[in-house]
Design an enzyme around this catalytic site. Structure first.
Site, PDB file in Angstrom:
ATOM      1  CB  SER A   3      -0.905   0.029   1.231  1.00  0.00           C
ATOM      2  OG  SER A   3      -1.528  -1.212   1.411  1.00  0.00           O
TER       3      SER A   3
HETATM    4  N1  SAH Z   1      -0.673  -4.024   3.760  1.00  0.00           N
HETATM    5  C1  SAH Z   1       0.052  -4.831   2.801  1.00  0.00           C
HETATM    6  C2  SAH Z   1      -0.654  -4.879   1.482  1.00  0.00           C
HETATM    7  C3  SAH Z   1      -1.493  -6.072   1.367  1.00  0.00           C
HETATM    8  S1  SAH Z   1      -2.359  -6.270  -0.168  1.00  0.00           S
HETATM    9  C4  SAH Z   1       1.434  -4.273   2.641  1.00  0.00           C
HETATM   10  O1  SAH Z   1       1.763  -3.280   3.293  1.00  0.00           O
HETATM   11  O2  SAH Z   1       2.219  -4.842   1.884  1.00  0.00           O
HETATM   12  C5  SAH Z   1      -3.649  -7.349   0.447  1.00  0.00           C
HETATM   13  C6  SAH Z   1      -3.190  -8.713   0.866  1.00  0.00           C
HETATM   14  O3  SAH Z   1      -4.349  -9.420   1.313  1.00  0.00           O
HETATM   15  C7  SAH Z   1      -2.573  -9.550  -0.232  1.00  0.00           C
HETATM   16  O4  SAH Z   1      -1.294  -9.962   0.124  1.00  0.00           O
HETATM   17  C8  SAH Z   1      -3.527 -10.736  -0.368  1.00  0.00           C
HETATM   18  O5  SAH Z   1      -2.893 -11.945  -0.704  1.00  0.00           O
HETATM   19  C9  SAH Z   1      -4.140 -10.784   1.013  1.00  0.00           C
HETATM   20  N2  SAH Z   1      -5.401 -11.516   1.094  1.00  0.00           N
HETATM   21  C10 SAH Z   1      -6.445 -11.534   0.215  1.00  0.00           C
HETATM   22  N3  SAH Z   1      -7.423 -12.357   0.633  1.00  0.00           N
HETATM   23  C11 SAH Z   1      -7.001 -12.890   1.823  1.00  0.00           C
HETATM   24  C12 SAH Z   1      -7.569 -13.815   2.750  1.00  0.00           C
HETATM   25  N4  SAH Z   1      -8.756 -14.410   2.549  1.00  0.00           N
HETATM   26  N5  SAH Z   1      -6.866 -14.111   3.852  1.00  0.00           N
HETATM   27  C13 SAH Z   1      -5.653 -13.553   4.090  1.00  0.00           C
HETATM   28  N6  SAH Z   1      -5.066 -12.677   3.251  1.00  0.00           N
HETATM   29  C14 SAH Z   1      -5.731 -12.349   2.122  1.00  0.00           C
END
Ligand code: SAH
Length: 212
Positions: A60
């Protein structure tokens, strides 16, 4: 390309965006975002933009991470649940403000990488779990705070059940490719207090694990 100047610009932008919590500002200033980003994008690590990470996901934008964490209003010595570890960058910031952070991710590769990155930063109050975030983490519930970094179609009741009364959840809600809203949900004795914070675009939360 001057590293210190880029960092100063980022910090200025955070302040302009209303991020005033000194602990959050200090964490963003001291936790090096470049160690959460793949080599191809290193030169852009201090820009206030989302960047691609492994498994087709994104890290993000720093100002959004700071805003969301400020909205969480984390009390001293809190137990926080994060869903969507991704790179682990937001997890690292959360770790500086919490007693303990439980962070859930569905991609094994991202879990493994985030564990290494956080260990390299000597962060020891975080537990990263390869699990489906839709189920939360009942073993450690209830949590003081819950934060989601992937969008859901509606507020999951199961996760509300894992939030303490008086607790706050920050959650992007909406359908993919349509308008998503970042919601601040306060759980009270009587029910939920829901406030819309802003429009956002997050990846959609998906069911199931990816074990490669
Ligand atoms: N805050 C993070 C960005 C994450 S993007 C950073 O700073 O890098 C959102 C993430 O949510 C992704 O890695 C994706 O794989 C995860 N995600 C999506 N669905 C999910 C689920 N059901 N359970 C756990 N993680 C999930």
């Amino acid at each position: 390309f001057d590293m210190n100047e880029s960092k100063a610009l980022l910090m200025l932008k955070l302040r302009q965006n209303g991020v005033s919590n000194p602990e959050i500002l200090k964490s963003i200033e001291t936790i090096d975002r470049s160690s959460f980003i793949s080599k191809n994008f290193l030169s852009r690590s201090l820009e206030d933009i989302p960047l691609p990470i492994e498994c087709g996901q994104t890290i993000s934008q720093p100002s959004l991470v700071a805003f969301m964490i400020q909205q969480l209003e984390i009390p001293y010595r809190s137990k926080v649940l994060e869903i969507g570890t991704g790179s682990g960058y937001q997890t690292a910031i959360l770790s500086r403000l919490s007693l303990r952070v439980y962070s859930i991710e569905r991609y094994k590769k991202l879990v493994d990488m985030a564990k290494i990155r956080l260990a390299n930063l000597n962060i020891s109050n975080v537990i990263i779990l390869l699990m489906d975030g839709f189920f939360g983490y009942s073993l450690q519930a209830p949590f003081d705070r819950i934060i989601l970094t992937a969008a859901v179609e509606e507020i999951p009741n199961l996760l509300i059940g894992q939030l303490k009364v008086g607790g706050i959840m920050i959650i992007p809600v909406g359908l993919s490719n349509q308008k998503q809203s970042l919601l601040k949900v306060v759980k009270t004795e009587k029910g939920l207090d829901i406030k819309e914070l802003m429009s956002v675009r997050f990846v959609q939360m998906k069911e199931g694990l990816v074990r490669i």
